[in-house]
Design a protein around this motif. Structure first.
Motif, PDB file in Angstrom:
ATOM      1  N   ARG A 197     -23.866   6.644  36.138  1.00  0.00           N
ATOM      2  CA  ARG A 197     -23.876   7.832  37.004  1.00  0.00           C
ATOM      3  C   ARG A 197     -24.232   7.468  38.445  1.00  0.00           C
ATOM      4  O   ARG A 197     -23.764   8.108  39.388  1.00  0.00           O
ATOM      5  CB  ARG A 197     -24.884   8.852  36.471  1.00  0.00           C
ATOM      6  CG  ARG A 197     -24.438   9.626  35.245  1.00  0.00           C
ATOM      7  CD  ARG A 197     -25.465  10.698  34.917  1.00  0.00           C
ATOM      8  NE  ARG A 197     -25.263  11.319  33.626  1.00  0.00           N
ATOM      9  CZ  ARG A 197     -24.405  12.297  33.382  1.00  0.00           C
ATOM     10  NH1 ARG A 197     -23.656  12.761  34.375  1.00  0.00           N
ATOM     11  NH2 ARG A 197     -24.301  12.809  32.172  1.00  0.00           N
ATOM     12  N   VAL A 200     -20.755   5.628  40.276  1.00  0.00           N
ATOM     13  CA  VAL A 200     -19.364   6.105  40.257  1.00  0.00           C
ATOM     14  C   VAL A 200     -18.906   6.637  41.609  1.00  0.00           C
ATOM     15  O   VAL A 200     -17.722   6.879  41.814  1.00  0.00           O
ATOM     16  CB  VAL A 200     -19.169   7.194  39.193  1.00  0.00           C
ATOM     17  CG1 VAL A 200     -19.413   6.641  37.812  1.00  0.00           C
ATOM     18  CG2 VAL A 200     -20.081   8.395  39.466  1.00  0.00           C
ATOM     19  N   ALA A 202     -17.897   9.146  44.464  1.00  0.00           N
ATOM     20  CA  ALA A 202     -17.453  10.542  44.580  1.00  0.00           C
ATOM     21  C   ALA A 202     -16.264  10.859  43.685  1.00  0.00           C
ATOM     22  O   ALA A 202     -15.617  11.890  43.859  1.00  0.00           O
ATOM     23  CB  ALA A 202     -17.099  10.838  46.037  1.00  0.00           C
ATOM     24  N   ASP A 203     -15.930   9.983  42.749  1.00  0.00           N
ATOM     25  CA  ASP A 203     -14.776  10.217  41.880  1.00  0.00           C
ATOM     26  C   ASP A 203     -15.100  11.327  40.875  1.00  0.00           C
ATOM     27  O   ASP A 203     -15.832  11.128  39.905  1.00  0.00           O
ATOM     28  CB  ASP A 203     -14.430   8.924  41.133  1.00  0.00           C
ATOM     29  CG  ASP A 203     -13.070   9.016  40.442  1.00  0.00           C
ATOM     30  OD1 ASP A 203     -12.710  10.129  40.006  1.00  0.00           O
ATOM     31  OD2 ASP A 203     -12.377   7.983  40.340  1.00  0.00           O
ATOM     32  N   GLU A 204     -14.548  12.526  41.110  1.00  0.00           N
ATOM     33  CA  GLU A 204     -14.867  13.681  40.286  1.00  0.00           C
ATOM     34  C   GLU A 204     -14.349  13.545  38.857  1.00  0.00           C
ATOM     35  O   GLU A 204     -14.960  14.046  37.910  1.00  0.00           O
ATOM     36  CB  GLU A 204     -14.295  14.962  40.916  1.00  0.00           C
ATOM     37  CG  GLU A 204     -14.970  15.365  42.220  1.00  0.00           C
ATOM     38  CD  GLU A 204     -16.461  15.623  42.015  1.00  0.00           C
ATOM     39  OE1 GLU A 204     -16.827  16.155  40.933  1.00  0.00           O
ATOM     40  OE2 GLU A 204     -17.251  15.291  42.905  1.00  0.00           O
ATOM     41  N   ARG A 205     -13.210  12.863  38.703  1.00  0.00           N
ATOM     42  CA  ARG A 205     -12.663  12.695  37.360  1.00  0.00           C
ATOM     43  C   ARG A 205     -13.587  11.836  36.502  1.00  0.00           C
ATOM     44  O   ARG A 205     -13.838  12.146  35.337  1.00  0.00           O
ATOM     45  CB  ARG A 205     -11.282  12.049  37.431  1.00  0.00           C
ATOM     46  CG  ARG A 205     -10.209  12.963  38.043  1.00  0.00           C
ATOM     47  CD  ARG A 205      -8.865  12.280  38.074  1.00  0.00           C
ATOM     48  NE  ARG A 205      -8.419  11.948  36.709  1.00  0.00           N
ATOM     49  CZ  ARG A 205      -7.354  11.187  36.457  1.00  0.00           C
ATOM     50  NH1 ARG A 205      -6.658  10.660  37.476  1.00  0.00           N
ATOM     51  NH2 ARG A 205      -6.997  10.938  35.219  1.00  0.00           N
ATOM     52  N   LYS A 207     -16.840  11.455  36.988  1.00  0.00           N
ATOM     53  CA  LYS A 207     -18.049  12.249  36.740  1.00  0.00           C
ATOM     54  C   LYS A 207     -17.850  13.227  35.585  1.00  0.00           C
ATOM     55  O   LYS A 207     -18.739  13.436  34.760  1.00  0.00           O
ATOM     56  CB  LYS A 207     -18.424  13.031  38.003  1.00  0.00           C
ATOM     57  CG  LYS A 207     -19.047  12.186  39.102  1.00  0.00           C
ATOM     58  CD  LYS A 207     -19.435  13.079  40.272  1.00  0.00           C
ATOM     59  CE  LYS A 207     -20.104  12.262  41.374  1.00  0.00           C
ATOM     60  NZ  LYS A 207     -20.480  13.114  42.539  1.00  0.00           N
ATOM     61  N   LYS A 208     -16.651  13.824  35.543  1.00  0.00           N
ATOM     62  CA  LYS A 208     -16.348  14.779  34.489  1.00  0.00           C
ATOM     63  C   LYS A 208     -16.434  14.119  33.113  1.00  0.00           C
ATOM     64  O   LYS A 208     -17.005  14.671  32.169  1.00  0.00           O
ATOM     65  CB  LYS A 208     -14.951  15.360  34.716  1.00  0.00           C
ATOM     66  CG  LYS A 208     -14.518  16.369  33.654  1.00  0.00           C
ATOM     67  CD  LYS A 208     -13.120  16.896  33.961  1.00  0.00           C
ATOM     68  CE  LYS A 208     -12.653  17.850  32.863  1.00  0.00           C
ATOM     69  NZ  LYS A 208     -11.279  18.351  33.131  1.00  0.00           N
ATOM     70  N   LEU A 210     -18.093  11.341  32.370  1.00  0.00           N
ATOM     71  CA  LEU A 210     -19.485  10.956  32.105  1.00  0.00           C
ATOM     72  C   LEU A 210     -20.290  12.162  31.615  1.00  0.00           C
ATOM     73  O   LEU A 210     -21.151  12.024  30.746  1.00  0.00           O
ATOM     74  CB  LEU A 210     -20.127  10.365  33.365  1.00  0.00           C
ATOM     75  CG  LEU A 210     -19.604   8.990  33.816  1.00  0.00           C
ATOM     76  CD1 LEU A 210     -20.313   8.553  35.088  1.00  0.00           C
ATOM     77  CD2 LEU A 210     -19.808   7.949  32.722  1.00  0.00           C
ATOM     78  N   ASP A 211     -20.005  13.332  32.203  1.00  0.00           N
ATOM     79  CA  ASP A 211     -20.681  14.550  31.734  1.00  0.00           C
ATOM     80  C   ASP A 211     -20.332  14.851  30.275  1.00  0.00           C
ATOM     81  O   ASP A 211     -21.187  15.280  29.488  1.00  0.00           O
ATOM     82  CB  ASP A 211     -20.294  15.751  32.608  1.00  0.00           C
ATOM     83  CG  ASP A 211     -20.924  15.680  33.990  1.00  0.00           C
ATOM     84  OD1 ASP A 211     -21.912  14.936  34.149  1.00  0.00           O
ATOM     85  OD2 ASP A 211     -20.424  16.365  34.903  1.00  0.00           O
TER      86      ASP A 211
END
Length: 378
Positions: A197, A200, A202-205, A207-208, A210-211
């Protein structure tokens, strides 16, 4: 039409419409004596140490039990002696299993009732020998039926309870051996997830995803915790508990869709002796099931009441209800009606409630949906 067990028992004792008429005729004369019969009945129990110990609420509950016995006597002589009557009497046998009442006390108690009612019959029909014989025979048959029903359900539930204990023992051995081994790799994944976490960017994909991993880790850890809770006998840390606070904590812990209707009533002022943390878990599990069943726009309600020394909390939802084929096994481990459930929530509810001296039952509401009733000593 297939003969029911109750029909078979009636046939076995020679039950007939003559018996029904005789008992209904006796009812009018016997009803005024019911309070006196109840007095003698519980005086006999309280005079015997072994039988006295079977009173789960102690002597303080005797007043309530006397009233219950009078109701029992009323239906004994008034009927109707149908399937509803049989189901009501079956619950008595199951209750005897739950409080671990030795069977010989059942025979002794029934003998007290038989003796007292026969005395009433003898006094009422002393000038009518033929009627006396008919009523005595009818009374003998109904009391034999009562014993047969109680003993059948006693045995049925005792066998089921023994089988459940064996399954729990096997289940406990399995869980104890794998719980620790599963927690280790999950801990490694959790640590790695924490490190990832932070790297990564600012890559939102990413992060999604990983969530998603984090969410599923929580699910896996929750399953292991529930499994371990099923085999642990965590000591109860009892205190005076306000049910309104316990249920409010459970409600806050369960996410509900915005469109869902929710109602709680009757909780104010109700208190029990118990472990607040474990009682909260009971209502978290029941509410989670109710919300899932009624989603996305149904209704969930909690209603509480106090009567005769016990508190009843009903958790009801407007979902599809429970298949009758699995309703009787709902509280067994690994029995579930959910596509993604593993069947631990209700088994844990039953375990916690019974450790508090209470009981839990499923009851389908008349209008559809599901209702779970938690009974706790007040």
């Amino acid at each position: 039409m297939e003969e029911t067990l109750f029909d078979e028992l009636k046939r076995y004792v020679g039950w007939s419409e003559v018996d029904e008429r005789a008992l209904r005729a006796l009812h009018a004369s016997a009803a005024p004596h019911f309070p006196a019969v109840a007095e003698v009945f519980y005086a006999t129990i309280l005079g015997h140490e072994g039988a006295k110990r079977s009173l789960t609420g102690g002597e303080s509950q005797v007043g309530h039990l006397k009233i219950t016995l009078q109701r029992w006597l009323d239906t004994l002589l008034r009927g109707p002696w149908d399937e509803a009557y049989y189901q009501n009497r079956s619950r008595i046998g199951r209750y005897h299993v739950r409080i671990e009442l030795p069977q010989h006390y059942m025979f002794g108690a029934m003998n007290v009732v038989r003796r007292e009612l026969n005395a009433i019959v003898d006094d009422t029909y002393r000038t009518s020998p033929d009627a006396l014989k008919t009523v005595r025979e009818a009374l003998g048959r109904i009391l034999d039926l009562e014993l047969a029903v109680m003993l059948h359900t006693f045995r049925e539930d005792l066998v089921a309870q023994s089988a459940r204990a064996e399954r729990l023992a096997t289940f406990g051995q399995l869980v104890g051996s794998i719980g620790h081994d599963l927690r280790n790799p999950l801990g490694v994944i959790e640590t790695s997830l924490f490190i990832l976490r932070g790297r990564v960017g600012a890559d939102e994909r990413v992060k999604k995803h990983l969530d998603r991993i984090g969410d599923q880790l929580g699910v896996a850890n929750g399953i292991i915790t529930n499994l371990l809770d099923m085999i642990r006998n965590r000591p109860l840390v009892k205190e005076r508990v306000r049910l309104e606070q316990v249920v409010a904590g459970a409600v806050d812990a369960v996410m509900r869709p915005e469109a869902m209707r929710f109602r709680a009533e009757g909780l104010a002022g109700l208190e029990v002796e118990g472990d607040p943390g474990q009682l909260r878990q009971v209502f978290v599990n029941l509410l989670s099931n109710a919300v899932e069943a009624a989603s996305p726009a149904g209704a969930v309600s909690i209603a509480a009441s106090r009567e005769d020394g016990r508190i009843t909390v009903a958790v009801e939802d407007s979902g599809p209800g429970v298949d009758p084929a699995v309703a009787r096994r709902l509280f067994e481990p690994l029995i579930t009606t959910k596509e993604r459930g593993i069947g631990l929530g209700l088994a844990l509810v039953k375990r916690i409630v019974e450790r508090h001296g209470g009981s839990v039952a499923y009851e389908p509401p008349a209008g559809g949906g599901a209702r779970f009733l938690v009974h706790l000593p007040a």
